[in-house]
Motif scaffolding. Structure first.
Motif, PDB file in Angstrom:
ATOM      1  N   ALA A 191       0.826  -1.206   0.000  1.00 37.49           N
ATOM      2  CA  ALA A 191       0.000   0.000   0.000  1.00 37.49           C
ATOM      3  C   ALA A 191       0.864   1.260   0.000  1.00 37.49           C
ATOM      4  CB  ALA A 191      -0.933  -0.005   1.210  1.00 37.49           C
ATOM      5  N   LYS A 192       1.989   1.202   0.695  1.00 39.33           N
ATOM      6  CA  LYS A 192       2.892   2.356   0.757  1.00 39.33           C
ATOM      7  C   LYS A 192       3.449   2.680  -0.628  1.00 39.33           C
ATOM      8  CE  LYS A 192       6.977   3.936   3.295  1.00 39.33           C
ATOM      9  NZ  LYS A 192       7.985   3.537   4.314  1.00 39.33           N
ATOM     10  N   GLN A 193       3.843   1.641  -1.356  1.00 35.15           N
ATOM     11  CA  GLN A 193       4.348   1.855  -2.706  1.00 35.15           C
ATOM     12  C   GLN A 193       3.237   2.375  -3.626  1.00 35.15           C
ATOM     13  OE1 GLN A 193       7.128  -1.271  -4.208  1.00 35.15           O
ATOM     14  NE2 GLN A 193       6.593  -2.301  -2.302  1.00 35.15           N
ATOM     15  N   ALA A 194       2.037   1.812  -3.468  1.00 34.81           N
ATOM     16  CA  ALA A 194       0.910   2.260  -4.285  1.00 34.81           C
ATOM     17  C   ALA A 194       0.595   3.727  -4.005  1.00 34.81           C
ATOM     18  CB  ALA A 194      -0.310   1.391  -4.013  1.00 34.81           C
ATOM     19  N   PHE A 195       0.608   4.122  -2.745  1.00 35.00           N
ATOM     20  CA  PHE A 195       0.351   5.516  -2.375  1.00 35.00           C
ATOM     21  C   PHE A 195       1.366   6.447  -3.035  1.00 35.00           C
ATOM     22  CE2 PHE A 195       1.885   8.741   0.781  1.00 35.00           C
ATOM     23  CZ  PHE A 195       0.932   9.701   0.493  1.00 35.00           C
ATOM     24  N   SER A 196       2.647   6.066  -2.982  1.00 35.13           N
ATOM     25  CA  SER A 196       3.685   6.897  -3.582  1.00 35.13           C
ATOM     26  C   SER A 196       3.477   7.045  -5.085  1.00 35.13           C
ATOM     27  CB  SER A 196       5.062   6.292  -3.295  1.00 35.13           C
ATOM     28  OG  SER A 196       6.081   7.031  -3.929  1.00 35.13           O
ATOM     29  N   GLN A 197       3.239   5.932  -5.769  1.00 35.43           N
ATOM     30  CA  GLN A 197       3.091   5.976  -7.219  1.00 35.43           C
ATOM     31  C   GLN A 197       1.818   6.713  -7.646  1.00 35.43           C
ATOM     32  OE1 GLN A 197       5.186   5.055  -9.537  1.00 35.43           O
ATOM     33  NE2 GLN A 197       6.732   4.215  -8.188  1.00 35.43           N
ATOM     34  N   TYR A 246      -5.724   7.229   2.220  1.00 37.52           N
ATOM     35  CA  TYR A 246      -6.065   6.422   1.048  1.00 37.52           C
ATOM     36  C   TYR A 246      -6.832   5.190   1.519  1.00 37.52           C
ATOM     37  CZ  TYR A 246      -3.235   8.901  -2.455  1.00 37.52           C
ATOM     38  OH  TYR A 246      -2.730   9.829  -3.325  1.00 37.52           O
ATOM     39  N   GLU A 247      -7.985   4.959   0.890  1.00 35.80           N
ATOM     40  CA  GLU A 247      -8.778   3.779   1.238  1.00 35.80           C
ATOM     41  C   GLU A 247      -8.547   2.690   0.183  1.00 35.80           C
ATOM     42  OE1 GLU A 247     -13.211   3.249   2.803  1.00 35.80           O
ATOM     43  OE2 GLU A 247     -13.157   3.672   0.654  1.00 35.80           O
ATOM     44  N   PHE A 248      -8.151   1.505   0.643  1.00 34.69           N
ATOM     45  CA  PHE A 248      -7.911   0.354  -0.226  1.00 34.69           C
ATOM     46  C   PHE A 248      -9.034  -0.667  -0.014  1.00 34.69           C
ATOM     47  CE2 PHE A 248      -3.893   2.369   0.629  1.00 34.69           C
ATOM     48  CZ  PHE A 248      -3.206   2.306  -0.568  1.00 34.69           C
ATOM     49  N   ARG A 249      -9.540  -1.199  -1.112  1.00 39.11           N
ATOM     50  CA  ARG A 249     -10.623  -2.182  -1.012  1.00 39.11           C
ATOM     51  C   ARG A 249     -10.289  -3.414  -1.851  1.00 39.11           C
ATOM     52  NH1 ARG A 249     -16.285  -0.633  -3.532  1.00 39.11           N
ATOM     53  NH2 ARG A 249     -15.149  -1.272  -5.396  1.00 39.11           N
ATOM     54  N   ARG A 250     -10.680  -4.565  -1.328  1.00 35.73           N
ATOM     55  CA  ARG A 250     -10.495  -5.819  -2.060  1.00 35.73           C
ATOM     56  C   ARG A 250     -11.737  -6.680  -1.898  1.00 35.73           C
ATOM     57  NH1 ARG A 250      -6.203 -10.736  -0.671  1.00 35.73           N
ATOM     58  NH2 ARG A 250      -7.345 -12.323  -1.835  1.00 35.73           N
ATOM     59  N   GLU A 251     -12.154  -7.307  -2.983  1.00 36.81           N
ATOM     60  CA  GLU A 251     -13.270  -8.245  -2.925  1.00 36.81           C
ATOM     61  C   GLU A 251     -12.733  -9.641  -2.642  1.00 36.81           C
ATOM     62  OE1 GLU A 251     -17.022  -9.938  -5.616  1.00 36.81           O
ATOM     63  OE2 GLU A 251     -15.829  -8.223  -6.312  1.00 36.81           O
ATOM     64  N   PHE A 252     -13.313 -10.302  -1.652  1.00 38.43           N
ATOM     65  CA  PHE A 252     -12.863 -11.629  -1.248  1.00 38.43           C
ATOM     66  C   PHE A 252     -13.845 -12.723  -1.668  1.00 38.43           C
ATOM     67  CE2 PHE A 252     -10.055  -9.141   1.354  1.00 38.43           C
ATOM     68  CZ  PHE A 252      -8.929  -9.942   1.517  1.00 38.43           C
ATOM     69  N   THR A 253     -14.733 -12.416  -2.596  1.00 38.52           N
ATOM     70  CA  THR A 253     -15.650 -13.424  -3.105  1.00 38.52           C
ATOM     71  C   THR A 253     -14.866 -14.503  -3.851  1.00 38.52           C
ATOM     72  OG1 THR A 253     -17.302 -11.665  -3.376  1.00 38.52           O
ATOM     73  CG2 THR A 253     -17.746 -13.791  -4.445  1.00 38.52           C
ATOM     74  N   GLN A 254     -15.266 -15.742  -3.678  1.00 31.43           N
ATOM     75  CA  GLN A 254     -14.558 -16.842  -4.315  1.00 31.43           C
ATOM     76  C   GLN A 254     -14.562 -16.694  -5.833  1.00 31.43           C
ATOM     77  OE1 GLN A 254     -16.035 -20.699  -3.191  1.00 31.43           O
ATOM     78  NE2 GLN A 254     -14.361 -21.816  -4.177  1.00 31.43           N
ATOM     79  N   GLY A 255     -13.403 -16.883  -6.440  1.00 36.97           N
ATOM     80  CA  GLY A 255     -13.280 -16.797  -7.884  1.00 36.97           C
ATOM     81  C   GLY A 255     -12.915 -15.422  -8.414  1.00 36.97           C
ATOM     82  N   VAL A 256     -12.875 -14.430  -7.540  1.00 35.18           N
ATOM     83  CA  VAL A 256     -12.542 -13.065  -7.943  1.00 35.18           C
ATOM     84  C   VAL A 256     -11.037 -12.854  -7.782  1.00 35.18           C
ATOM     85  CG1 VAL A 256     -12.876 -10.616  -7.447  1.00 35.18           C
ATOM     86  CG2 VAL A 256     -14.809 -12.195  -7.318  1.00 35.18           C
ATOM     87  N   GLU A 257     -10.443 -12.126  -8.732  1.00 38.82           N
ATOM     88  CA  GLU A 257      -9.014 -11.838  -8.668  1.00 38.82           C
ATOM     89  C   GLU A 257      -8.680 -11.103  -7.369  1.00 38.82           C
ATOM     90  OE1 GLU A 257      -6.483 -12.650 -10.643  1.00 38.82           O
ATOM     91  OE2 GLU A 257      -7.832 -13.849 -11.887  1.00 38.82           O
ATOM     92  N   PRO A 258      -7.621 -11.536  -6.679  1.00 42.43           N
ATOM     93  CA  PRO A 258      -7.270 -10.932  -5.379  1.00 42.43           C
ATOM     94  C   PRO A 258      -6.516  -9.618  -5.529  1.00 42.43           C
ATOM     95  CG  PRO A 258      -5.704 -12.652  -5.905  1.00 42.43           C
ATOM     96  CD  PRO A 258      -6.721 -12.649  -7.030  1.00 42.43           C
ATOM     97  N   ASP A 259      -7.173  -8.614  -6.070  1.00 43.09           N
ATOM     98  CA  ASP A 259      -6.528  -7.328  -6.300  1.00 43.09           C
ATOM     99  C   ASP A 259      -7.132  -6.260  -5.399  1.00 43.09           C
ATOM    100  OD1 ASP A 259      -4.914  -8.381  -8.310  1.00 43.09           O
ATOM    101  OD2 ASP A 259      -6.437  -8.009  -9.847  1.00 43.09           O
ATOM    102  N   TRP A 260      -6.257  -5.399  -4.868  1.00 43.70           N
ATOM    103  CA  TRP A 260      -6.703  -4.250  -4.102  1.00 43.70           C
ATOM    104  C   TRP A 260      -6.880  -3.063  -5.043  1.00 43.70           C
ATOM    105  CZ3 TRP A 260      -7.812  -4.426   1.081  1.00 43.70           C
ATOM    106  CH2 TRP A 260      -7.357  -5.541   1.790  1.00 43.70           C
ATOM    107  N   ILE A 261      -7.851  -2.226  -4.768  1.00 43.25           N
ATOM    108  CA  ILE A 261      -8.086  -1.023  -5.560  1.00 43.25           C
ATOM    109  C   ILE A 261      -8.300   0.142  -4.598  1.00 43.25           C
ATOM    110  CG2 ILE A 261     -10.598  -1.386  -5.679  1.00 43.25           C
ATOM    111  CD1 ILE A 261     -10.459  -0.214  -8.541  1.00 43.25           C
ATOM    112  N   ILE A 262      -7.869   1.308  -4.992  1.00 47.35           N
ATOM    113  CA  ILE A 262      -8.027   2.497  -4.154  1.00 47.35           C
ATOM    114  C   ILE A 262      -9.402   3.102  -4.414  1.00 47.35           C
ATOM    115  CG2 ILE A 262      -7.155   4.826  -3.714  1.00 47.35           C
ATOM    116  CD1 ILE A 262      -4.382   3.776  -4.531  1.00 47.35           C
TER     117      ILE A 262
END
Length: 245
Positions: free
Chosen positions: A101-107, A219-235
């Motif tokens: 998250a720190k790297q994502a915030f910087s970029q 910065y708020e990061f969100r991730r969907e943990f539903t089965q079969g969904v790509e494990p990606d965080w999004i701001i």
């Protein structure tokens, strides 16, 4: 999920030496040369904490920022991290998440300062991007430059709030708000819009000053943990205190 204000104490010690539409073309709205693509929200091997000796001209300078969170908030966030590991992802660790998250915030903050919105489409939610895009384009140059947080200038970070929730379709989500304190050498007025104070750090003696300001961002990061969904965080939310308000 709305950002909830939390009370935090911040102690600053300074030791100085004396010497969105797919395919849309938006290049016209870019303020500077586009930056590199943001890496995935995972810690990279070269990630490291703040070092005051990264450049020869800054050797001998040291700044220590100590954040003291509310004990109730600290305990609450740790409880949620336990629930995430127990019911969503057994491999989840806050340290690993925080590093990515720190790297994502910087970029992302650098891309915002350059008005490079095209490359943020897959990293920031559509709603959040539309909100900050309008604000960024309206900022004067000095305030826009102050949005950029160099990785080595991030002095302190801490979770501000954690949420676990389900939608009407039964999808599972986790949101984590991260709070950051970072230094900038962008030229800003002494008085901020609402009369609030901007912390200023001064290195060196009176005859040779290296002045930086300490700013904050959420910065708020969100991730969907539903089965079969790509494990990606999004701001899903971006707030730069005294800049994007």
């Amino acid at each position: 999920m709305a950002l909830v204000g939390r009370r935090w104490s911040l102690v600053l010690l300074s030791l100085a030496r004396p010497h969105q539409h797919p395919g849309a073309v938006r290049t016209a709205k870019r303020c500077l040369t586009p930056s590199s693509q943001l890496p995935a929200l995972r810690p990279l091997p070269w990630a490291r904490s703040y070092s005051s000796e990264r450049e020869p001209r800054q050797r001998g300078k040291k700044v220590v920022v100590v954040g003291i969170p509310n004990p109730f908030t600290w305990a609450r966030t740790r409880m949620y991290f336990f629930l995430i590991r127990a019911y969503f992802d057994q491999d989840f660790t806050f340290d690993e998440f925080s590093a990515g998250a720190k790297q994502a915030f910087s970029q992302v903050s650098k891309m915002l300062s350059e008005c490079n919105f095209d490359e943020l489409k897959e990293l920031v939610s559509k709603e959040a991007l539309e909100e900050v895009e309008e604000k960024c384009l309206a900022l004067p140059v000095n305030r826009r430059e102050a949005l950029a947080a160099d990785l080595d200038e991030i002095m302190y970070s801490t979770p501000g709030d954690v949420g676990i929730y389900y939608d009407n379709q039964g999808r599972k989500f986790v949101s984590i708000i991260m709070r950051y304190w970072y230094l900038t050498d962008a030229e800003l007025p002494d008085e901020t819009p609402e009369g609030t104070k901007v912390f200023q750090v001064v290195f060196g003696d009176e005859s040779s000053k290296d002045s930086k300001r300490l700013l904050t961002a959420n910065y708020e990061f969100r991730r969907e943990f539903t089965q079969g969904v790509e494990p990606d965080w999004i701001i899903t939310r971006i707030q730069h205190s005294k800049l994007l308000e």
